[in-house]
Design a protein around this motif. Sequence first.
Motif, mmCIF file in Angstrom:
data_model
loop_
_atom_site.group_PDB
_atom_site.id
_atom_site.type_symbol
_atom_site.label_atom_id
_atom_site.label_comp_id
_atom_site.label_asym_id
_atom_site.label_seq_id
_atom_site.Cartn_x
_atom_site.Cartn_y
_atom_site.Cartn_z
ATOM 1 N N THR A 28 0.838 -1.203 0.000
ATOM 2 C CA THR A 28 0.000 0.000 0.000
ATOM 3 C C THR A 28 0.870 1.248 0.000
ATOM 4 N N LYS A 29 1.891 1.256 0.839
ATOM 5 C CA LYS A 29 2.809 2.403 0.902
ATOM 6 C C LYS A 29 3.474 2.616 -0.450
ATOM 7 N N ASP A 30 3.941 1.528 -1.065
ATOM 8 C CA ASP A 30 4.593 1.643 -2.364
ATOM 9 C C ASP A 30 3.644 2.202 -3.418
ATOM 10 N N ARG A 31 2.383 1.719 -3.403
ATOM 11 C CA ARG A 31 1.398 2.243 -4.360
ATOM 12 C C ARG A 31 1.160 3.725 -4.133
ATOM 13 N N ILE A 32 1.038 4.117 -2.867
ATOM 14 C CA ILE A 32 0.783 5.531 -2.556
ATOM 15 C C ILE A 32 1.961 6.384 -2.989
ATOM 16 N N PHE A 33 3.182 5.944 -2.691
ATOM 17 C CA PHE A 33 4.345 6.714 -3.120
ATOM 18 C C PHE A 33 4.426 6.798 -4.634
ATOM 19 N N SER A 34 4.070 5.729 -5.300
ATOM 20 C CA SER A 34 4.073 5.735 -6.758
ATOM 21 C C SER A 34 3.060 6.741 -7.294
ATOM 22 N N ILE A 35 1.870 6.735 -6.708
ATOM 23 C CA ILE A 35 0.824 7.676 -7.128
ATOM 24 C C ILE A 35 1.261 9.110 -6.854
ATOM 25 N N ILE A 36 1.786 9.353 -5.652
ATOM 26 C CA ILE A 36 2.222 10.709 -5.292
ATOM 27 C C ILE A 36 3.340 11.164 -6.219
ATOM 28 N N ALA A 37 4.311 10.298 -6.462
ATOM 29 C CA ALA A 37 5.428 10.665 -7.349
ATOM 30 C C ALA A 37 4.903 10.997 -8.737
ATOM 31 N N HIS A 38 3.985 10.192 -9.232
ATOM 32 C CA HIS A 38 3.411 10.450 -10.550
ATOM 33 C C HIS A 38 2.647 11.773 -10.554
ATOM 34 N N ASP A 39 1.835 11.993 -9.501
ATOM 35 C CA ASP A 39 1.046 13.222 -9.421
ATOM 36 C C ASP A 39 1.914 14.466 -9.233
ATOM 37 N N LEU A 40 3.068 14.313 -8.586
ATOM 38 C CA LEU A 40 3.951 15.465 -8.375
ATOM 39 C C LEU A 40 4.688 15.872 -9.660
ATOM 40 N N LYS A 41 4.853 14.946 -10.576
ATOM 41 C CA LYS A 41 5.571 15.259 -11.806
ATOM 42 C C LYS A 41 4.892 16.383 -12.577
ATOM 43 N N SER A 42 3.586 16.323 -12.678
ATOM 44 C CA SER A 42 2.855 17.295 -13.478
ATOM 45 C C SER A 42 3.048 18.733 -12.987
ATOM 46 N N PRO A 43 2.778 19.026 -11.698
ATOM 47 C CA PRO A 43 2.986 20.414 -11.270
ATOM 48 C C PRO A 43 4.451 20.850 -11.337
ATOM 49 N N PHE A 44 5.378 19.935 -11.045
ATOM 50 C CA PHE A 44 6.790 20.322 -11.107
ATOM 51 C C PHE A 44 7.253 20.533 -12.548
ATOM 52 N N ASN A 45 6.731 19.734 -13.477
ATOM 53 C CA ASN A 45 7.047 19.970 -14.885
ATOM 54 C C ASN A 45 6.516 21.327 -15.336
ATOM 55 N N ALA A 46 5.311 21.677 -14.884
ATOM 56 C CA ALA A 46 4.750 22.989 -15.223
ATOM 57 C C ALA A 46 5.603 24.102 -14.616
ATOM 58 N N LEU A 47 5.993 23.948 -13.353
ATOM 59 C CA LEU A 47 6.851 24.956 -12.712
ATOM 60 C C LEU A 47 8.146 25.128 -13.492
ATOM 61 N N LYS A 48 8.751 24.020 -13.821
ATOM 62 C CA LYS A 48 10.009 24.033 -14.557
ATOM 63 C C LYS A 48 9.825 24.657 -15.942
ATOM 64 N N GLY A 49 8.776 24.233 -16.625
ATOM 65 C CA GLY A 49 8.541 24.719 -17.985
ATOM 66 C C GLY A 49 8.251 26.214 -18.043
ATOM 67 N N TYR A 50 7.295 26.662 -17.236
ATOM 68 C CA TYR A 50 6.930 28.088 -17.275
ATOM 69 C C TYR A 50 8.045 28.976 -16.747
ATOM 70 N N SER A 51 8.718 28.553 -15.705
ATOM 71 C CA SER A 51 9.819 29.387 -15.201
ATOM 72 C C SER A 51 10.947 29.439 -16.231
ATOM 73 N N GLY A 52 11.163 28.331 -16.964
ATOM 74 C CA GLY A 52 12.172 28.327 -18.026
ATOM 75 C C GLY A 52 11.805 29.278 -19.157
ATOM 76 N N ILE A 53 10.535 29.270 -19.541
ATOM 77 C CA ILE A 53 10.079 30.188 -20.600
ATOM 78 C C ILE A 53 10.256 31.628 -20.156
ATOM 79 N N ILE A 54 9.858 31.913 -18.922
ATOM 80 C CA ILE A 54 10.003 33.281 -18.409
ATOM 81 C C ILE A 54 11.473 33.683 -18.386
#
Length: 178
Positions: free
Chosen positions: A52-78
Amino acid sequence: GQLARSMGSMARRLKDSVRDLEHQVERRTADLKDIIEKYAETNKALERNNATKDRIFSIIAHDLKSPFNALKGYSGIISDSFESLRTDQLREMIDKISVSSEEAHGLLENLLQWALVQTGGMRVKWENHNLREIVLEVFDLMKVNAKVKGIRLDIQLSPELWVHADRMMVSTVIRNLI
């Protein structure tokens, strides 16, 4: 004759001692079987918890990628195009960075809450709360995210609705629902 009687008595005591030892071995064997069964059950529960812990960490890691990719992408463009960006473009990207950072923060907050509950570090604090007040606080935190996404948050909840619950847990649930 006396030697025979002594030998007979000694044989009976020896048989009794052997019988007692056999009973002790049987009891201890049964005890060990119980311990082994309990260990196996505990081990299975730990394996389920780890899965269960592994599944949750996997889900959280996957879900965190999207906002961090957006942060990285938009800050890079700026950073790369700051001089050529119009004010409205800059505002839009900053809003998206804000939304992404709020999403990442919310995910991390949920992970922290889950970890605290799992480790017993968080105790449920049962109290009476006005549900509308909690929802309004969450709406206030989420309004920038909603605005950027073109979502209108509207509350239709009686001001007289009270709940007996942990305020942080209710807030987390409402934030996740929104």
